[in-house]
Motif scaffolding. Structure first.
Motif, mmCIF file in Angstrom:
data_model
loop_
_atom_site.group_PDB
_atom_site.id
_atom_site.type_symbol
_atom_site.label_atom_id
_atom_site.label_comp_id
_atom_site.label_asym_id
_atom_site.label_seq_id
_atom_site.Cartn_x
_atom_site.Cartn_y
_atom_site.Cartn_z
ATOM 1 N N LEU A 103 13.897 15.100 5.858
ATOM 2 C CA LEU A 103 13.400 15.852 4.708
ATOM 3 C C LEU A 103 13.043 14.924 3.552
ATOM 4 O O LEU A 103 12.065 15.155 2.830
ATOM 5 N N ALA A 104 13.832 13.859 3.391
ATOM 6 C CA ALA A 104 13.566 12.909 2.301
ATOM 7 C C ALA A 104 12.197 12.269 2.445
ATOM 8 O O ALA A 104 11.525 11.998 1.452
ATOM 9 N N THR A 105 11.765 12.034 3.688
ATOM 10 C CA THR A 105 10.439 11.426 3.892
ATOM 11 C C THR A 105 9.318 12.377 3.520
ATOM 12 O O THR A 105 8.162 11.964 3.393
ATOM 13 N N HIS A 106 9.641 13.650 3.355
ATOM 14 C CA HIS A 106 8.648 14.647 2.950
ATOM 15 C C HIS A 106 8.894 15.126 1.521
ATOM 16 O O HIS A 106 8.446 16.203 1.131
ATOM 17 N N ASN A 107 9.613 14.311 0.758
ATOM 18 C CA ASN A 107 9.864 14.595 -0.662
ATOM 19 C C ASN A 107 10.628 15.906 -0.885
ATOM 20 O O ASN A 107 10.420 16.597 -1.888
ATOM 21 N N ILE A 108 11.515 16.240 0.049
ATOM 22 C CA ILE A 108 12.360 17.421 -0.092
ATOM 23 C C ILE A 108 13.796 16.954 -0.329
ATOM 24 O O ILE A 108 14.366 16.248 0.501
ATOM 25 N N VAL A 109 14.364 17.309 -1.478
ATOM 26 C CA VAL A 109 15.712 16.870 -1.843
ATOM 27 C C VAL A 109 16.739 17.767 -1.154
ATOM 28 O O VAL A 109 16.711 18.988 -1.305
ATOM 29 N N CYS A 110 17.623 17.151 -0.397
ATOM 30 C CA CYS A 110 18.651 17.902 0.318
ATOM 31 C C CYS A 110 19.915 17.053 0.394
ATOM 32 O O CYS A 110 19.834 15.824 0.513
ATOM 33 N N LYS A 111 21.072 17.714 0.326
ATOM 34 C CA LYS A 111 22.339 17.003 0.482
ATOM 35 C C LYS A 111 23.290 17.874 1.286
ATOM 36 O O LYS A 111 23.087 19.086 1.431
ATOM 37 N N ARG A 112 24.341 17.232 1.830
ATOM 38 C CA ARG A 112 25.368 17.948 2.574
ATOM 39 C C ARG A 112 26.716 17.671 1.926
ATOM 40 O O ARG A 112 27.023 16.524 1.608
ATOM 41 N N VAL A 113 27.508 18.711 1.732
ATOM 42 C CA VAL A 113 28.853 18.557 1.183
ATOM 43 C C VAL A 113 29.831 19.297 2.092
ATOM 44 O O VAL A 113 29.441 20.157 2.881
ATOM 45 N N HIS A 114 31.113 18.945 1.967
ATOM 46 C CA HIS A 114 32.101 19.484 2.901
ATOM 47 C C HIS A 114 32.683 20.818 2.489
ATOM 48 O O HIS A 114 33.353 21.483 3.284
ATOM 49 N N LYS A 115 32.463 21.238 1.219
ATOM 50 C CA LYS A 115 32.928 22.557 0.805
ATOM 51 C C LYS A 115 32.159 22.992 -0.437
ATOM 52 O O LYS A 115 31.568 22.181 -1.157
ATOM 53 N N LEU A 116 32.170 24.295 -0.686
ATOM 54 C CA LEU A 116 31.370 24.869 -1.768
ATOM 55 C C LEU A 116 31.769 24.320 -3.127
ATOM 56 O O LEU A 116 30.918 24.063 -3.976
ATOM 57 N N ALA A 117 33.058 24.100 -3.347
ATOM 58 C CA ALA A 117 33.511 23.602 -4.647
ATOM 59 C C ALA A 117 32.916 22.238 -4.953
ATOM 60 O O ALA A 117 32.619 21.920 -6.105
ATOM 61 N N VAL A 118 32.731 21.403 -3.932
ATOM 62 C CA VAL A 118 32.128 20.081 -4.136
ATOM 63 C C VAL A 118 30.662 20.223 -4.519
ATOM 64 O O VAL A 118 30.136 19.479 -5.338
ATOM 65 N N ALA A 119 29.990 21.210 -3.943
ATOM 66 C CA ALA A 119 28.569 21.423 -4.250
ATOM 67 C C ALA A 119 28.360 21.735 -5.718
ATOM 68 O O ALA A 119 27.371 21.329 -6.325
ATOM 69 N N ALA A 120 29.301 22.472 -6.321
ATOM 70 C CA ALA A 120 29.170 22.869 -7.721
ATOM 71 C C ALA A 120 29.672 21.814 -8.689
ATOM 72 O O ALA A 120 29.460 21.928 -9.888
ATOM 73 N N SER A 121 30.330 20.771 -8.189
ATOM 74 C CA SER A 121 30.899 19.744 -9.055
ATOM 75 C C SER A 121 29.808 18.877 -9.669
ATOM 76 O O SER A 121 28.880 18.470 -8.986
ATOM 77 N N PRO A 122 29.893 18.559 -10.982
ATOM 78 C CA PRO A 122 28.894 17.685 -11.620
ATOM 79 C C PRO A 122 28.809 16.323 -10.956
ATOM 80 O O PRO A 122 27.783 15.665 -11.005
ATOM 81 N N SER A 123 29.894 15.883 -10.315
ATOM 82 C CA SER A 123 29.893 14.551 -9.695
ATOM 83 C C SER A 123 28.981 14.474 -8.490
ATOM 84 O O SER A 123 28.696 13.391 -7.998
ATOM 85 N N THR A 124 28.533 15.630 -7.993
ATOM 86 C CA THR A 124 27.649 15.612 -6.833
ATOM 87 C C THR A 124 26.201 15.865 -7.216
ATOM 88 O O THR A 124 25.381 16.191 -6.391
#
Length: 236
Positions: A103-124
């Motif tokens: 996806l990155a090669t097509h200019n689409i920003v995506c990430k994977r996290v291990h739990k929902l709380a991490v997704a909402a954290s400013p550190s991510t």
């Protein structure tokens, strides 16, 4: 209009709250396996305030990675429908990481996290690493499986390299040579040696051997001439 989509692999990671997200922050889509008969009431209650920005999607069919393929499909669909959107996958499954890199090669920003709380954290939040460096950075399998994994790969830069002065000169010479050859009608040179001397005569001061070779190569690359041995044919 762009959005931040949070896509949960609920077969892999279960949760019962919004993980710190608030209505308006994102669009949450919880993917549920065909054989997952029930979901906690607490989860439904946590998603209700999001209204249409939250949904439970039960996949159809079973098999290895069946749910993963559904998530991949919807990322592609929503990336086309809402250009500029970003995506977060909630899963411990490292099998998503090659997809994230693609996806990155097509200019689409995506990430994977291990739990929902991490997704909402400013550190991510999306990293400020230069795009090209981030896209090339590989994620070791062991590190991706660690407790606080966050896999974020930014799109590579596709800035077109600047045209050098030499390249610009060659392009203008190819254009001029093509114009002159078109005007020669039936008297065009049919042998490579004659073609070389003819093109040399087009320019003052005369081209050196390297410059001449570049012009002839440019004509060949544009398929305006075909050189076969010592013979030359044209498609002007």
């Amino acid at each position: 209009m762009s959005h931040h989509f949070v896509l949960s692999d609920y077969e892999n990671v279960q949760f019962t709250d919004a993980g710190g997200f608030k209505p308006g922050d994102c669009r949450i889509r919880v993917f549920i396996g065909q054989n997952q008969a029930n979901v906690p009431v607490e989860l439904v209650k946590a998603l209700l305030p999001f209204g249409p920005d939250a949904d439970l999607l039960r996949i159809s069919g079973t098999g290895p990675n069946a749910l993963d393929f559904h998530i991949a499909y919807y990322i592609g669909r929503w990336a086309m429908e809402f250009p500029g959107s970003s995506f977060t996958i909630i899963s411990k499954d490292t099998g998503f990481d090659p997809l994230i890199r693609h996806l990155a090669t097509h200019n689409i920003v995506c990430k994977r996290v291990h739990k929902l709380a991490v997704a909402a954290s400013p550190s991510t939040a999306v990293a400020t690493t230069p795009p090209a460096a981030a896209a090339k950075k590989a994620v070791p399998a062991k590190k991706a499986a660690s407790k606080n994994v966050v896999v974020t790969i930014m799109p590579a830069s596709h800035t077109k390299p600047a045209v050098t002065a030499a390249e610009a000169n060659t392009e203008s010479r190819v254009t001029e040579a093509l114009k002159r050859l078109k005007g020669m009608n039936s008297s065009k040179p049919t042998r490579t040696a004659t073609l070389q001397s003819t093109i040399k005569s087009f320019f003052k001061p005369a081209l050196n051997d390297k410059q001449l070779a570049s012009v002839i190569q440019g004509l060949a690359d544009s398929k305006k001439i075909v050189i076969s041995g010592t013979k030359v044919s044209y498609s002007l």
